[in-house]
Scaffold this motif. Structure first.
Motif, short mmCIF file in Angstrom:
data_model
loop_
_atom_site.label_atom_id
_atom_site.label_comp_id
_atom_site.label_asym_id
_atom_site.label_seq_id
_atom_site.Cartn_x
_atom_site.Cartn_y
_atom_site.Cartn_z
N ASN A 134 0.86 3.06 4.32
CA ASN A 134 -0.22 4.01 4.02
C ASN A 134 0.11 4.88 2.81
OD1 ASN A 134 -2.73 4.40 5.92
ND2 ASN A 134 -1.07 3.65 7.21
N CYS A 191 -8.70 0.37 4.20
CA CYS A 191 -9.02 1.69 3.63
C CYS A 191 -8.74 1.76 2.14
CB CYS A 191 -8.20 2.78 4.33
SG CYS A 191 -8.74 3.17 6.00
N TYR A 192 -7.66 1.13 1.71
CA TYR A 192 -7.23 1.26 0.32
C TYR A 192 -7.49 0.02 -0.53
CZ TYR A 192 -4.97 5.37 2.23
OH TYR A 192 -4.73 6.57 2.86
N TYR A 244 -1.92 4.70 -0.66
CA TYR A 244 -2.60 5.92 -1.08
C TYR A 244 -2.14 6.34 -2.48
CZ TYR A 244 -4.01 10.65 -1.77
OH TYR A 244 -4.55 11.77 -2.34
N ASP A 245 -0.84 6.26 -2.72
CA ASP A 245 -0.31 6.62 -4.04
C ASP A 245 -0.92 5.73 -5.13
OD1 ASP A 245 1.96 8.20 -5.48
OD2 ASP A 245 2.24 6.13 -6.14
#
Length: 178
Positions: free
Chosen positions: A136, A29-30, A140-141
């Motif tokens: 996660n 995802c990242y 995300y950060d």
């Protein structure tokens, strides 16, 4: 992916295949390029866990002896752990190239690895988070702080489930709403 801004994940002796599966999904995802892990608990447990069968199709998952060789001049070693003196994640500036090291579900990163780190970061929660959730949040950060130009409508369309056709239409109050 822009290799000058890449990240990878290092897991210290993980034990749960389901946690590693969630970490792999987060990496996808990242945009993390790879996941490395030490120890043999995960490999032993994965034999008996079905969710890990196809998990490494898109992200490299590699067992290694030591994370020390994976860092270097360009790639910074960033330990994520509850450590006195660590930088709070909201204040942390992510390096362009990073290897994020996470401790095991039931322990901590070894002091020797903390001593080698370029940076040590912690997430200022009340209590500690689970391994997969921590990965996660950190990834995300990193993404949120990068200055990327994203067509958000296209990103939503390409990321959502095929059955999802939701659209948000901003509500404009009518004169009768007053």
């Amino acid at each position: 992916m822009d290799n000058s801004r890449s990240s990878a994940i290092a897991l210290c002796n993980p034990k749960s295949p389901s946690n590693v599966g969630v970490v792999m999904r987060a990496a996808g995802c990242y945009g993390a390029s790879a996941i490395y892990y030490t120890g043999n608990r995960f490999a032993r447990a994965a034999k008996y866990h079905q969710d890990t069968q196809n998990v490494s199709q898109h992200i490299e998952l590699s067992a290694i002896e030591s994370f020390a060789d994976l860092a270097g001049q360009e790639r910074k070693l960033v330990c994520v752990e509850l450590v006195v003196g660590a930088t709070p994640l909201p204040e942390f500036i992510h390096p362009d190239q990073a290897l994020y090291v996470f401790g095991p579900e039931d322990g901590s990163i070894d002091q020797s690895l903390i001593d080698m780190a370029d940076e040590v970061v912690y997430i200022p929660t009340v209590g500690c988070m689970n391994l997969a959730a921590t990965v996660n949040v950190v990834l995300y950060d990193r993404m949120a702080k990068q200055q990327q130009s994203i067509d958000h409508n296209e990103r939503v369309k390409s990321s959502r489930d095929v059955n999802n056709r939701l659209v948000f239409r901003h509500h404009h109050p009518c004169p009768s709403d007053h």
